[in-house]
Design a protein around this motif. Sequence first.
Motif, PDB file in Angstrom:
ATOM      1  N   TYR A 107       0.854  -1.186   0.000  1.00  0.00           N
ATOM      2  CA  TYR A 107       0.000   0.000   0.000  1.00  0.00           C
ATOM      3  C   TYR A 107       0.892   1.239   0.000  1.00  0.00           C
ATOM      4  O   TYR A 107       1.057   1.912   1.002  1.00  0.00           O
ATOM      5  CB  TYR A 107      -0.929  -0.024   1.216  1.00  0.00           C
ATOM      6  N   GLU A 108       1.505   1.498  -1.169  1.00  0.00           N
ATOM      7  CA  GLU A 108       2.403   2.650  -1.291  1.00  0.00           C
ATOM      8  C   GLU A 108       1.684   3.759  -2.043  1.00  0.00           C
ATOM      9  O   GLU A 108       0.652   3.520  -2.672  1.00  0.00           O
ATOM     10  CB  GLU A 108       3.639   2.239  -2.090  1.00  0.00           C
ATOM     11  N   ARG A 109       2.270   4.968  -2.002  1.00  0.00           N
ATOM     12  CA  ARG A 109       1.681   6.060  -2.775  1.00  0.00           C
ATOM     13  C   ARG A 109       2.060   5.870  -4.244  1.00  0.00           C
ATOM     14  O   ARG A 109       3.239   5.920  -4.580  1.00  0.00           O
ATOM     15  CB  ARG A 109       2.167   7.417  -2.256  1.00  0.00           C
ATOM     16  N   VAL A 120      20.938   0.733   2.597  1.00  0.00           N
ATOM     17  CA  VAL A 120      20.551  -0.154   3.703  1.00  0.00           C
ATOM     18  C   VAL A 120      19.410  -1.095   3.315  1.00  0.00           C
ATOM     19  O   VAL A 120      19.188  -2.099   3.933  1.00  0.00           O
ATOM     20  CB  VAL A 120      20.160   0.633   4.979  1.00  0.00           C
ATOM     21  N   ARG A 121      18.651  -0.744   2.264  1.00  0.00           N
ATOM     22  CA  ARG A 121      17.500  -1.523   1.790  1.00  0.00           C
ATOM     23  C   ARG A 121      16.394  -1.506   2.849  1.00  0.00           C
ATOM     24  O   ARG A 121      16.623  -1.344   4.020  1.00  0.00           O
ATOM     25  CB  ARG A 121      17.862  -2.960   1.422  1.00  0.00           C
ATOM     26  N   GLY A 122      15.175  -1.686   2.359  1.00  0.00           N
ATOM     27  CA  GLY A 122      14.029  -1.472   3.245  1.00  0.00           C
ATOM     28  C   GLY A 122      13.595  -2.651   4.098  1.00  0.00           C
ATOM     29  O   GLY A 122      12.563  -2.587   4.751  1.00  0.00           O
ATOM     30  N   GLY A 156      14.327   4.794  -9.781  1.00  0.00           N
ATOM     31  CA  GLY A 156      14.830   4.059  -8.613  1.00  0.00           C
ATOM     32  C   GLY A 156      15.486   2.767  -9.047  1.00  0.00           C
ATOM     33  O   GLY A 156      15.804   2.583 -10.223  1.00  0.00           O
ATOM     34  N   SER A 157      15.676   1.869  -8.085  1.00  0.00           N
ATOM     35  CA  SER A 157      16.385   0.635  -8.422  1.00  0.00           C
ATOM     36  C   SER A 157      15.471  -0.288  -9.212  1.00  0.00           C
ATOM     37  O   SER A 157      14.267  -0.339  -8.968  1.00  0.00           O
ATOM     38  CB  SER A 157      16.837  -0.059  -7.143  1.00  0.00           C
ATOM     39  N   ILE A 158      16.055  -1.023 -10.162  1.00  0.00           N
ATOM     40  CA  ILE A 158      15.216  -1.975 -10.895  1.00  0.00           C
ATOM     41  C   ILE A 158      15.266  -3.360 -10.247  1.00  0.00           C
ATOM     42  O   ILE A 158      14.517  -4.245 -10.611  1.00  0.00           O
ATOM     43  CB  ILE A 158      15.572  -2.042 -12.400  1.00  0.00           C
TER      44      ILE A 158
END
Length: 417
Positions: free
Chosen positions: A111-113, A254-256, A276-278
């Motif tokens: 549930y991201e924007r 650091v990664r999420g 962003g990162s692929i």
Amino acid sequence: MIQKLKGTYDVYGDLSIKHNYVKKLFEEICSNYNYNYIETPLIERSELFHRGVGETTDIVTKETYDFVDRGNRNNTIRPEGTAGVARAVIENKLYNTLPLKLYYMGSMFRYERPQKGRYRELRQLGIELYGVDNPISDAEVISLGVNFLNELGLKNITVKINCLGGIETRKKYKEALINHFKNNIDEFCDDCKERLEKNPLRILDCKVDNKNKLMKSAPSILDFLTKEEKENFDKVKKYLDVLDIKYVIDNTLVRGLDYYTNLVFEFISDDVDDIGSIGGGGRYDNLLKSLGGPDIPSVGFAFGMDRVVSVLASLEIKLPINNDLDVYILNISEKEFNYSIELLQNLRMCGYRADMDLSNKNMKGKFKEVDRYNSKYIIIIGEDEVKTGILTIKDNITKEETKVNYDDLIDFLDTNV
Ligand code: AMP
């Protein structure tokens, strides 16, 4: 009209052809590297992600689709693939034969924007390698990813790498970060204020405060690594050099997700900078144990397929996809249906992409279908063809016509298609 949910999209037409191509290529590369396919459920117990991904991560605190089912259990629609695969490895005792190399593909839900390259349903292509702690496995995993991207035509790829150390190193580093940020934490966003005590590493990852001067002067995790951790990280770099893989060290990476230990990495396209990162991943040597399984080192990554496909589109990379028909059978009337359907079946069994007009359109309609499917050959079937078995094959590009005996048709196509 009921419309799709925000952050989701339909995959059809050219896009679905691209998605299928990308998935097939990923499967091929995984197979070359000796990885086997695993599929785990889209829903799992919520606890799996709380313990696996981490209670204090953005994914778990803000982004999971949680629901209580009719049996009053707390479930979550998977936000990522690694925790579910780890659960399956433990539950089915797949760790009995190590090393274990697995790949998965499928939708994840967060549930991201929604914004460019950020969806609520995201498709990931991922791999997991269990049972090897030697840094050569880190390099192998990264090389699979780079190879896949190169094969797609994405040549300008940088791999960002960092080393987060083990639990003890992280503990010391967290203390150092708290000391660094605590006196000025008022300058930071509310999320970072909360992260300070719970998960200070994530402050380095903050998209809101990334310009704050304290970010630049923050201590580097690389100065906290033990001798062994440093040596292992050096070995990863050495193997990447051997494999001719371009990497940069980013000590703020650091990664999420909480489960990472030691190596973390991200795949970045040098040509498209607003997405962003692929892909990203790392080593997670403590994950299986923290989920109640045995102590088994593991490393893996996931590509965001939506982003990979979007980068291909931005760079106007043409994939080698041929979706054209090989043969279109054009029967003059319904009387030839018996003959045509049998011929069609024969062609398809021999591996040709073939079709015919099933609704018995008029000739104009049939020729429109030939154009629509861009068929290489047309075979017209009328009374004469049925009677004599001598077929006329028309090359739809050169317009050249060739008479071929029914029995010689496959030979003709084998040499010409
Ligand atoms: P993660 O599972 O967070 O490590 O992410 C792995 C990869 O998935 C990222 O590098 C992105 O390419 C992709 N990804 C993560 N979140 C999203 C999202 N909301 N929408 C599209 N792709 C995503």
